[in-house]
Design an enzyme around this catalytic site. Structure first.
Site, PDB file in Angstrom:
ATOM      1  N   HIS A 296      -1.624  -2.082 -10.293  1.00  0.00           N
ATOM      2  CA  HIS A 296      -2.644  -1.537  -9.402  1.00  0.00           C
ATOM      3  C   HIS A 296      -3.830  -2.480  -9.324  1.00  0.00           C
ATOM      4  O   HIS A 296      -4.187  -3.117 -10.312  1.00  0.00           O
ATOM      5  CB  HIS A 296      -3.115  -0.157  -9.894  1.00  0.00           C
ATOM      6  CG  HIS A 296      -3.793   0.621  -8.815  1.00  0.00           C
ATOM      7  ND1 HIS A 296      -5.123   0.469  -8.532  1.00  0.00           N
ATOM      8  CD2 HIS A 296      -3.305   1.524  -7.933  1.00  0.00           C
ATOM      9  CE1 HIS A 296      -5.429   1.254  -7.517  1.00  0.00           C
ATOM     10  NE2 HIS A 296      -4.355   1.906  -7.135  1.00  0.00           N
TER      11      HIS A 296
ATOM     12  N   HIS B  85       0.874  -1.185   0.000  1.00  0.00           N
ATOM     13  CA  HIS B  85       0.000   0.000   0.000  1.00  0.00           C
ATOM     14  C   HIS B  85       0.906   1.229   0.000  1.00  0.00           C
ATOM     15  O   HIS B  85       1.720   1.409  -0.903  1.00  0.00           O
ATOM     16  CB  HIS B  85      -0.940  -0.105   1.208  1.00  0.00           C
ATOM     17  CG  HIS B  85      -2.068   0.880   1.254  1.00  0.00           C
ATOM     18  ND1 HIS B  85      -2.401   1.703   0.209  1.00  0.00           N
ATOM     19  CD2 HIS B  85      -2.962   1.186   2.259  1.00  0.00           C
ATOM     20  CE1 HIS B  85      -3.440   2.460   0.548  1.00  0.00           C
ATOM     21  NE2 HIS B  85      -3.796   2.160   1.789  1.00  0.00           N
TER      22      HIS B  85
ATOM     23  N   ASP C 143       2.655   5.669  -6.561  1.00  0.00           N
ATOM     24  CA  ASP C 143       3.913   5.639  -5.804  1.00  0.00           C
ATOM     25  C   ASP C 143       5.153   5.692  -6.678  1.00  0.00           C
ATOM     26  O   ASP C 143       6.245   5.950  -6.192  1.00  0.00           O
ATOM     27  CB  ASP C 143       3.968   4.368  -4.947  1.00  0.00           C
ATOM     28  CG  ASP C 143       2.881   4.380  -3.898  1.00  0.00           C
ATOM     29  OD1 ASP C 143       2.753   5.401  -3.210  1.00  0.00           O
ATOM     30  OD2 ASP C 143       2.153   3.379  -3.786  1.00  0.00           O
TER      31      ASP C 143
END
Ligand SMILES: CC(C)(COP(=O)(O)OP(=O)(O)OC[C@H]1O[C@@H](n2cnc3c(N)ncnc32)[C@H](O)[C@@H]1OP(=O)(O)O)[C@@H](O)C(=O)NCCC(=O)NCCS
Length: 394
Positions: free
Chosen positions: A263, A224, A320
């Site tokens: 994802h 995460h 990210d």
């Protein structure tokens, strides 16, 4: 109960657990909307403060309301002395996410309206948390490095003030605005793991601080929010663009993951990654060193090529991936990337907790209580006989 899901061990993928009015992730088209507004418009026209108001109130503020909201945030930036004392007692090796998670209940104990569960009091708690989390993250970085924490500057924006508290010097306005955009992009993402953790805790009638502490814990994992720090570790390990292809193909061939890629919801490019790629490029030009931008771009290309070869399908960068080099170039230490994610996501978490507590998207609040099939020892409906300790063997 309307329907029973038959599927198990799929990480609740595709299982709808609630309605929400807060955000929508269109994983097929790569569109993210907050309260009906596309994030691509928000990053052009809004600030993090305005987006936080939007998330908490289900509409954009008037000019006067925004002014009031900004003032409320500024007036709540200081943290209680107990937070500094707690941090001074901690070993400097403590992970910033652990410090952040542990500091949230300290804020709870300092809230005079902790047990007031009105909507208005919860909004006030949300403002306190949004205002104070950046201070905690910045102060911990200074305290662990034996430097004095920098007190917030009321003249600075939310984003600019964080960079200031971290480094002790005023950020240039372009960098502060780029950081503001990063905060907007990370503020909300529907029922991700940490938000679900927050809502689950809120559904027990625990207070907002308890829900946020749980969310910080959930965010810390590398699948995460922890992925952005891992991306930076990877970039530092690879070091040079000419090493990228070999590094990536060795990694993928042994079945390991390239952090920041892939994802659970987007099957196309994450729109936040697209915006962050642009910020990464202009930041690289501003600092006069394209190394981290070029390296990140090379890892993206190599991962896509190798992934296609191995699995016959496409993989895309997530939020990210480019945020790692963006934060690095802003002078943020790599292990602070995930706490910075929390500094932003706090407004989304708070909005979800309020929605959960006040059933703002569905008929009434409901305690989350999923079910599981028992597959352990079984000796019949009356259970197994209890064996006294002296008679036991392994
Ligand atoms: C985010 C993530 C957990 C999403 O997972 P998901 O949608 O459930 O997809 P899966 O994990 O089922 O992946 C599907 C396939 O792609 C592979 N895959 C997914 N992401 C990958 C990555 N980053 N690197 C290499 N392979 C990856 C999986 O190994 C799996 O292969 P398989 O079908 O042979 O088992 C996953 O992409 C991941 O672990 N990414 C890296 C961590 C990360 O960046 N997290 C931040 C998310 S915002």
């Amino acid at each position: 109960m309307k329907e029973i899901a038959e599927t198990k061990n799929i990480g609740l993928r595709g299982v709808k657990v609630a309605d929400t009015r807060i955000s929508d992730v269109d994983g097929e088209r790569g569109i993210l909307i907050y309260r009906g507004l596309n994030i691509c418009d928000l990053v052009v026209h809004s600030t993090y403060e305005e987006v936080s108001f939007l998330l908490l109130n289900d509409r954009l503020p008037t000019a006067e309301e925004l002014k009031g909201f900004q003032s409320a945030l500024i007036s709540e930036r200081e943290v209680p002395e107990a937070v500094y004392r707690f941090m001074e007692m901690m070993p400097s090796t403590a992970h910033p996410m652990d410090i952040l998670q542990a500091a949230v209940p300290v804020l709870a104990s300092d809230d005079p309206r902790l047990h007031d569960e009105s909507r208005e009091a919860n909004l006030k708690k949300a403002i306190r948390l949004i205002a104070k989390l950046p201070n905690i993250v910045a102060a911990w970085d200074r305290i662990r490095n034996r430097r004095k924490a920098v007190r917030p500057d009321p003249e600075l924006t939310h984003a600019g003030n964080f960079l200031y508290m971290l480094s002790g010097s005023l950020p240039d306005p372009e960098t502060a605005r780029d950081f503001d955009i990063c905060l907007i992009l990370h503020a909300e993402h529907s029922f991700n793991a940490s938000t679900f953790a927050a809502r689950e805790v809120a559904s027990t009638h625990a207070h907002l601080y308890a829900a946020v502490a749980a969310a910080v814990g959930a965010l810390s994992g590398e699948l995460h929010g922890g992925a952005n720090s891992e991306v930076m570790k990877m970039l530092v390990e690879i070091g040079e663009t000419h090493r990228v292809k070999t590094w990536v193909s060795e990694r993928l061939q042994k079945g390991a993951k390239v952090m920041g890629m892939g994802h659970a919801v987007y099957h196309t490019e994450d729109p936040r990654a697209t915006i962050l790629r642009g910020i990464c490029m202009r930041l690289a030009d501003r600092v006069g060193d394209r190394k981290w931008f070029e390296l990140t771009k090379a890892v993206e290309a190599a991962t896509q090529e190798e992934f296609k070869k191995l699995k016959g399908k496409q993989i895309y960068p997530n939020v990210d991936f480019y945020s790692a080099s963006v934060y690095y170039m802003m002078g943020i230490p790599a292990d602070l990337f995930t706490p910075v994610f929390a500094v932003s996501r706090i407004s989304g978490w708070a909005a979800h907790v309020i929605e959960e507590k006040f059933a703002e998207a569905q008929p009434k609040p409901e305690l989350y209580r999923p079910d599981a099939d028992y597959v352990g020892s079984y000796c019949g409906p009356q259970a197994c006989p209890y064996i006294p300790i002296k008679e036991r063997s392994k």
